[in-house]
Write a protein that holds these residues in place. Structure first.
Motif, PDB file in Angstrom:
ATOM      1  N   LEU A 127      16.603  -6.412  15.418  1.00  0.00           N
ATOM      2  CA  LEU A 127      16.270  -6.515  14.005  1.00  0.00           C
ATOM      3  C   LEU A 127      16.072  -5.404  13.201  1.00  0.00           C
ATOM      4  O   LEU A 127      15.753  -4.209  13.617  1.00  0.00           O
ATOM      5  N   ASP A 128      16.326  -5.468  12.008  1.00  0.00           N
ATOM      6  CA  ASP A 128      16.104  -4.284  11.065  1.00  0.00           C
ATOM      7  C   ASP A 128      14.545  -4.164  10.800  1.00  0.00           C
ATOM      8  O   ASP A 128      14.083  -3.195  10.450  1.00  0.00           O
ATOM      9  N   SER A 129      13.935  -5.397  10.703  1.00  0.00           N
ATOM     10  CA  SER A 129      12.579  -5.612  10.297  1.00  0.00           C
ATOM     11  C   SER A 129      12.212  -6.822  10.868  1.00  0.00           C
ATOM     12  O   SER A 129      12.883  -7.576  11.341  1.00  0.00           O
ATOM     13  N   MET A 130      10.774  -6.839  11.350  1.00  0.00           N
ATOM     14  CA  MET A 130      10.110  -8.067  11.912  1.00  0.00           C
ATOM     15  C   MET A 130       9.780  -8.943  10.559  1.00  0.00           C
ATOM     16  O   MET A 130       9.646 -10.239  10.804  1.00  0.00           O
ATOM     17  N   GLU A 131      10.221  -8.724   9.467  1.00  0.00           N
ATOM     18  CA  GLU A 131      10.167  -9.690   8.168  1.00  0.00           C
ATOM     19  C   GLU A 131      11.573 -10.542   8.294  1.00  0.00           C
ATOM     20  O   GLU A 131      11.754 -11.281   7.635  1.00  0.00           O
ATOM     21  N   ASP A 132      12.545 -10.115   9.078  1.00  0.00           N
ATOM     22  CA  ASP A 132      13.651 -10.706   9.151  1.00  0.00           C
ATOM     23  C   ASP A 132      13.722 -11.998   9.600  1.00  0.00           C
ATOM     24  O   ASP A 132      14.489 -12.823   9.268  1.00  0.00           O
ATOM     25  N   MET A 133      12.836 -12.421  10.716  1.00  0.00           N
ATOM     26  CA  MET A 133      12.557 -13.739  11.132  1.00  0.00           C
ATOM     27  C   MET A 133      11.234 -14.017  11.799  1.00  0.00           C
ATOM     28  O   MET A 133      10.741 -12.856  12.152  1.00  0.00           O
ATOM     29  N   PRO A 134      10.791 -15.043  11.683  1.00  0.00           N
ATOM     30  CA  PRO A 134       9.572 -15.310  12.464  1.00  0.00           C
ATOM     31  C   PRO A 134       9.670 -15.115  13.952  1.00  0.00           C
ATOM     32  O   PRO A 134      10.408 -15.096  14.489  1.00  0.00           O
ATOM     33  N   LEU A 135       8.533 -14.747  14.513  1.00  0.00           N
ATOM     34  CA  LEU A 135       8.101 -14.468  15.704  1.00  0.00           C
ATOM     35  C   LEU A 135       8.842 -15.722  16.709  1.00  0.00           C
ATOM     36  O   LEU A 135       9.542 -15.562  17.594  1.00  0.00           O
ATOM     37  N   ALA A 136       8.556 -16.862  16.315  1.00  0.00           N
ATOM     38  CA  ALA A 136       9.036 -18.232  17.211  1.00  0.00           C
ATOM     39  C   ALA A 136      10.261 -18.196  17.072  1.00  0.00           C
ATOM     40  O   ALA A 136      11.007 -18.721  18.172  1.00  0.00           O
ATOM     41  N   ASP A 137      11.243 -17.637  15.904  1.00  0.00           N
ATOM     42  CA  ASP A 137      12.609 -17.656  15.927  1.00  0.00           C
ATOM     43  C   ASP A 137      13.220 -16.736  16.959  1.00  0.00           C
ATOM     44  O   ASP A 137      14.248 -16.937  17.409  1.00  0.00           O
ATOM     45  N   VAL A 138      12.371 -15.365  16.871  1.00  0.00           N
ATOM     46  CA  VAL A 138      12.926 -14.420  17.938  1.00  0.00           C
ATOM     47  C   VAL A 138      12.848 -15.149  19.324  1.00  0.00           C
ATOM     48  O   VAL A 138      13.944 -15.036  20.037  1.00  0.00           O
ATOM     49  N   LEU A 139      11.829 -15.713  19.685  1.00  0.00           N
ATOM     50  CA  LEU A 139      11.747 -16.400  21.118  1.00  0.00           C
ATOM     51  C   LEU A 139      12.893 -17.487  21.150  1.00  0.00           C
ATOM     52  O   LEU A 139      13.758 -17.396  22.320  1.00  0.00           O
ATOM     53  N   SER A 140      13.218 -18.331  20.181  1.00  0.00           N
ATOM     54  CA  SER A 140      14.172 -19.075  20.105  1.00  0.00           C
ATOM     55  C   SER A 140      15.474 -18.686  20.272  1.00  0.00           C
ATOM     56  O   SER A 140      16.331 -19.140  20.993  1.00  0.00           O
ATOM     57  N   ARG A 141      15.729 -17.613  19.585  1.00  0.00           N
ATOM     58  CA  ARG A 141      17.063 -16.760  19.720  1.00  0.00           C
ATOM     59  C   ARG A 141      17.325 -16.272  21.097  1.00  0.00           C
ATOM     60  O   ARG A 141      18.369 -16.311  21.570  1.00  0.00           O
TER      61      ARG A 141
END
Length: 217
Positions: A200-214
Protein backbone atom coordinates in the motif's frame (compact mmCIF):
# COMPACT_ATOMS: atom_id res chain seq x y z
CA UNK A 1 -8.22 -17.08 10.65
CA UNK A 2 -6.34 -13.89 11.43
CA UNK A 3 -6.45 -13.02 15.11
CA UNK A 4 -3.94 -10.15 15.37
CA UNK A 5 -2.23 -7.28 13.62
CA UNK A 6 1.32 -6.28 14.53
CA UNK A 7 2.68 -2.85 13.69
CA UNK A 8 6.18 -1.52 13.26
CA UNK A 9 6.67 2.00 14.64
CA UNK A 10 9.39 4.17 13.08
CA UNK A 11 8.57 4.94 9.48
CA UNK A 12 5.22 3.15 9.62
CA UNK A 13 3.22 4.80 12.41
CA UNK A 14 5.36 7.93 12.61
CA UNK A 15 7.65 8.79 9.71
CA UNK A 16 10.75 9.40 11.75
CA UNK A 17 12.84 7.73 9.03
CA UNK A 18 12.57 10.76 6.74
CA UNK A 19 13.56 13.01 9.65
CA UNK A 20 16.62 10.86 10.46
CA UNK A 21 17.67 10.84 6.81
CA UNK A 22 17.41 14.61 6.47
CA UNK A 23 19.33 15.18 9.70
CA UNK A 24 22.10 12.80 8.65
CA UNK A 25 22.30 14.58 5.32
CA UNK A 26 22.77 17.93 7.06
CA UNK A 27 25.39 16.70 9.52
CA UNK A 28 27.38 14.73 6.94
CA UNK A 29 27.33 17.70 4.57
CA UNK A 30 29.31 19.58 7.22
CA UNK A 31 31.87 16.79 6.92
CA UNK A 32 31.82 17.18 3.12
CA UNK A 33 30.03 13.87 2.57
CA UNK A 34 26.91 13.85 0.39
CA UNK A 35 24.51 11.19 1.68
CA UNK A 36 22.20 9.54 -0.83
CA UNK A 37 19.03 7.63 -0.14
CA UNK A 38 20.62 4.48 -1.58
CA UNK A 39 23.41 4.68 1.02
CA UNK A 40 21.07 5.31 3.94
CA UNK A 41 18.09 3.06 3.18
CA UNK A 42 19.67 -0.35 3.98
CA UNK A 43 20.09 0.71 7.63
CA UNK A 44 16.39 1.47 8.08
CA UNK A 45 14.54 -0.75 10.52
CA UNK A 46 17.63 -2.23 12.16
CA UNK A 47 20.64 -1.18 14.26
CA UNK A 48 23.02 1.51 13.02
CA UNK A 49 26.31 -0.39 13.23
CA UNK A 50 26.68 -0.99 9.48
CA UNK A 51 25.81 2.60 8.62
CA UNK A 52 28.25 3.90 11.24
CA UNK A 53 30.97 1.74 9.70
CA UNK A 54 30.11 3.07 6.24
CA UNK A 55 30.44 6.67 7.44
CA UNK A 56 33.75 6.05 9.18
CA UNK A 57 35.20 4.17 6.20
CA UNK A 58 34.04 6.77 3.69
CA UNK A 59 35.39 9.68 5.74
CA UNK A 60 38.53 7.76 6.64
CA UNK A 61 38.09 8.70 10.29
CA UNK A 62 37.69 5.74 12.65
CA UNK A 63 35.53 6.61 15.64
CA UNK A 64 33.83 9.63 14.10
CA UNK A 65 30.60 7.67 13.62
CA UNK A 66 29.54 8.02 17.24
CA UNK A 67 30.24 11.76 17.17
CA UNK A 68 28.04 12.14 14.09
CA UNK A 69 25.30 10.04 15.68
CA UNK A 70 25.33 12.34 18.71
CA UNK A 71 25.03 15.42 16.48
CA UNK A 72 22.07 13.89 14.66
CA UNK A 73 20.41 12.71 17.88
CA UNK A 74 20.48 16.28 19.23
CA UNK A 75 18.57 17.49 16.16
CA UNK A 76 15.92 14.78 16.11
CA UNK A 77 13.54 15.51 19.03
CA UNK A 78 12.55 19.02 17.95
CA UNK A 79 11.87 17.89 14.40
CA UNK A 80 9.95 14.74 15.30
CA UNK A 81 7.70 16.84 17.56
CA UNK A 82 6.48 18.61 14.42
CA UNK A 83 5.13 15.50 12.67
CA UNK A 84 1.99 13.47 13.21
CA UNK A 85 1.05 9.85 12.62
CA UNK A 86 0.96 8.73 9.01
CA UNK A 87 -2.38 8.79 7.24
CA UNK A 88 -4.75 5.98 8.12
CA UNK A 89 -2.81 4.69 11.13
CA UNK A 90 -5.36 5.73 13.75
CA UNK A 91 -8.18 4.39 11.56
CA UNK A 92 -6.48 0.99 11.22
CA UNK A 93 -5.96 0.72 14.96
CA UNK A 94 -9.56 1.67 15.71
CA UNK A 95 -10.85 -0.74 13.06
CA UNK A 96 -8.66 -3.56 14.36
CA UNK A 97 -10.14 -3.07 17.81
CA UNK A 98 -13.66 -2.94 16.38
CA UNK A 99 -13.02 -6.20 14.48
CA UNK A 100 -11.91 -7.88 17.68
CA UNK A 101 -8.32 -8.29 16.54
CA UNK A 102 -5.50 -8.27 19.03
CA UNK A 103 -2.91 -5.56 18.45
CA UNK A 104 0.85 -5.73 18.95
CA UNK A 105 3.90 -3.66 18.14
CA UNK A 106 7.37 -4.89 17.18
CA UNK A 107 10.13 -2.31 16.86
CA UNK A 108 13.92 -2.16 16.71
CA UNK A 109 13.81 1.11 18.66
CA UNK A 110 14.07 1.30 22.44
CA UNK A 111 11.10 1.34 24.79
CA UNK A 112 11.55 4.88 26.10
CA UNK A 113 11.42 6.30 22.56
CA UNK A 114 8.38 4.24 21.58
CA UNK A 115 6.27 4.86 24.67
CA UNK A 116 6.90 8.61 24.60
CA UNK A 117 5.69 8.98 21.04
CA UNK A 118 2.79 6.54 21.38
CA UNK A 119 1.60 8.62 24.32
CA UNK A 120 2.07 11.87 22.39
CA UNK A 121 0.07 10.51 19.47
CA UNK A 122 -2.64 9.17 21.78
CA UNK A 123 -2.21 5.62 20.46
CA UNK A 124 -0.66 3.77 23.39
CA UNK A 125 -3.94 2.29 24.63
CA UNK A 126 -4.46 0.27 21.45
CA UNK A 127 -1.44 -1.98 21.96
CA UNK A 128 -1.79 -5.10 24.03
CA UNK A 129 1.82 -6.19 23.53
CA UNK A 130 4.86 -4.02 22.76
CA UNK A 131 8.28 -5.50 22.10
CA UNK A 132 11.31 -3.25 21.59
CA UNK A 133 15.08 -3.57 21.30
CA UNK A 134 15.14 -3.71 25.11
CA UNK A 135 13.35 -7.07 25.00
CA UNK A 136 15.48 -9.04 22.52
CA UNK A 137 19.04 -10.11 21.80
CA UNK A 138 18.77 -9.25 18.10
CA UNK A 139 16.64 -6.67 16.28
CA UNK A 140 15.23 -6.79 12.75
CA UNK A 141 15.88 -8.39 10.27
CA UNK A 142 16.15 -11.09 12.94
CA UNK A 143 12.63 -12.48 13.61
CA UNK A 144 12.95 -12.43 17.42
CA UNK A 145 10.82 -9.31 17.94
CA UNK A 146 7.91 -10.78 16.02
CA UNK A 147 8.29 -14.19 17.62
CA UNK A 148 8.11 -12.62 21.06
CA UNK A 149 5.01 -10.62 20.17
CA UNK A 150 3.04 -13.60 18.85
CA UNK A 151 4.21 -15.73 21.76
CA UNK A 152 2.91 -13.21 24.29
CA UNK A 153 -0.33 -12.84 22.34
CA UNK A 154 -0.59 -16.64 22.56
CA UNK A 155 -1.30 -17.07 18.85
CA UNK A 156 0.40 -18.80 15.95
CA UNK A 157 2.56 -16.63 13.70
CA UNK A 158 0.37 -17.37 10.67
CA UNK A 159 -2.60 -15.95 12.58
CA UNK A 160 -1.10 -12.44 12.46
CA UNK A 161 -0.51 -9.77 9.83
CA UNK A 162 2.48 -7.46 10.19
CA UNK A 163 2.53 -3.93 8.81
CA UNK A 164 6.01 -2.72 7.85
CA UNK A 165 7.68 0.11 5.97
CA UNK A 166 11.22 -1.28 5.65
CA UNK A 167 12.98 -4.20 3.99
CA UNK A 168 14.53 -5.26 7.30
CA UNK A 169 11.10 -5.25 8.90
CA UNK A 170 9.58 -7.26 6.07
CA UNK A 171 12.32 -9.86 6.33
CA UNK A 172 11.84 -10.13 10.09
CA UNK A 173 8.09 -10.58 9.82
CA UNK A 174 8.27 -13.19 7.07
CA UNK A 175 11.08 -15.08 8.82
CA UNK A 176 8.86 -15.27 11.90
CA UNK A 177 6.03 -16.71 9.82
CA UNK A 178 3.65 -13.73 9.77
CA UNK A 179 1.79 -12.40 6.76
CA UNK A 180 3.15 -8.95 5.89
CA UNK A 181 1.72 -5.87 4.22
CA UNK A 182 4.21 -3.14 3.42
CA UNK A 183 3.43 0.57 3.56
CA UNK A 184 6.67 2.30 2.48
CA UNK A 185 7.41 5.92 3.31
CA UNK A 186 9.30 8.36 1.04
CA UNK A 187 12.67 7.10 2.31
CA UNK A 188 11.91 3.39 1.87
CA UNK A 189 9.72 3.45 -1.25
CA UNK A 190 12.53 2.44 -3.61
CA UNK A 191 13.84 -0.48 -1.54
CA UNK A 192 13.78 -3.87 -3.33
CA UNK A 193 10.80 -5.33 -1.48
CA UNK A 194 9.92 -8.93 -2.29
CA UNK A 195 7.84 -11.76 -0.84
CA UNK A 196 5.40 -9.34 0.79
CA UNK A 197 1.71 -10.19 0.74
CA UNK A 198 0.39 -6.73 -0.11
CA UNK A 199 1.77 -3.27 -0.81
CA UNK A 200 0.00 0.00 0.00
CA UNK A 201 1.16 3.56 -0.58
CA UNK A 202 -0.85 4.58 2.49
CA UNK A 203 -3.21 3.00 4.98
CA UNK A 204 -5.71 5.52 3.66
CA UNK A 205 -5.83 3.52 0.41
CA UNK A 206 -8.22 0.89 1.79
CA UNK A 207 -9.86 -0.08 5.09
CA UNK A 208 -8.24 -2.78 7.19
CA UNK A 209 -11.12 -5.17 6.50
CA UNK A 210 -10.43 -4.84 2.77
CA UNK A 211 -6.75 -5.57 3.36
CA UNK A 212 -7.66 -8.80 5.11
CA UNK A 213 -10.11 -9.62 2.34
CA UNK A 214 -7.48 -8.91 -0.31
CA UNK A 215 -5.16 -11.30 1.42
CA UNK A 216 -8.02 -13.81 1.55
CA UNK A 217 -7.48 -14.25 5.26
Amino acid sequence: MIKAVVFDFDGLILDTETVWFECYQEVLARHELELTLEQFAPSIGTHSDDFRQYVETTLGKPGIGLEIEREVAEMIPARVELIQARGGVADYLAEAKQLGLRIGLATSSDRQWIEYYLDRLGLRHYFEVIKTSDDVSAVKPDPELYLRVVDELDIQANEAVAFEDSLNGLRAAKAAGLHCAIVPNPVTALLPFEHHDLRLDSMEDMPLADVLSRLAL
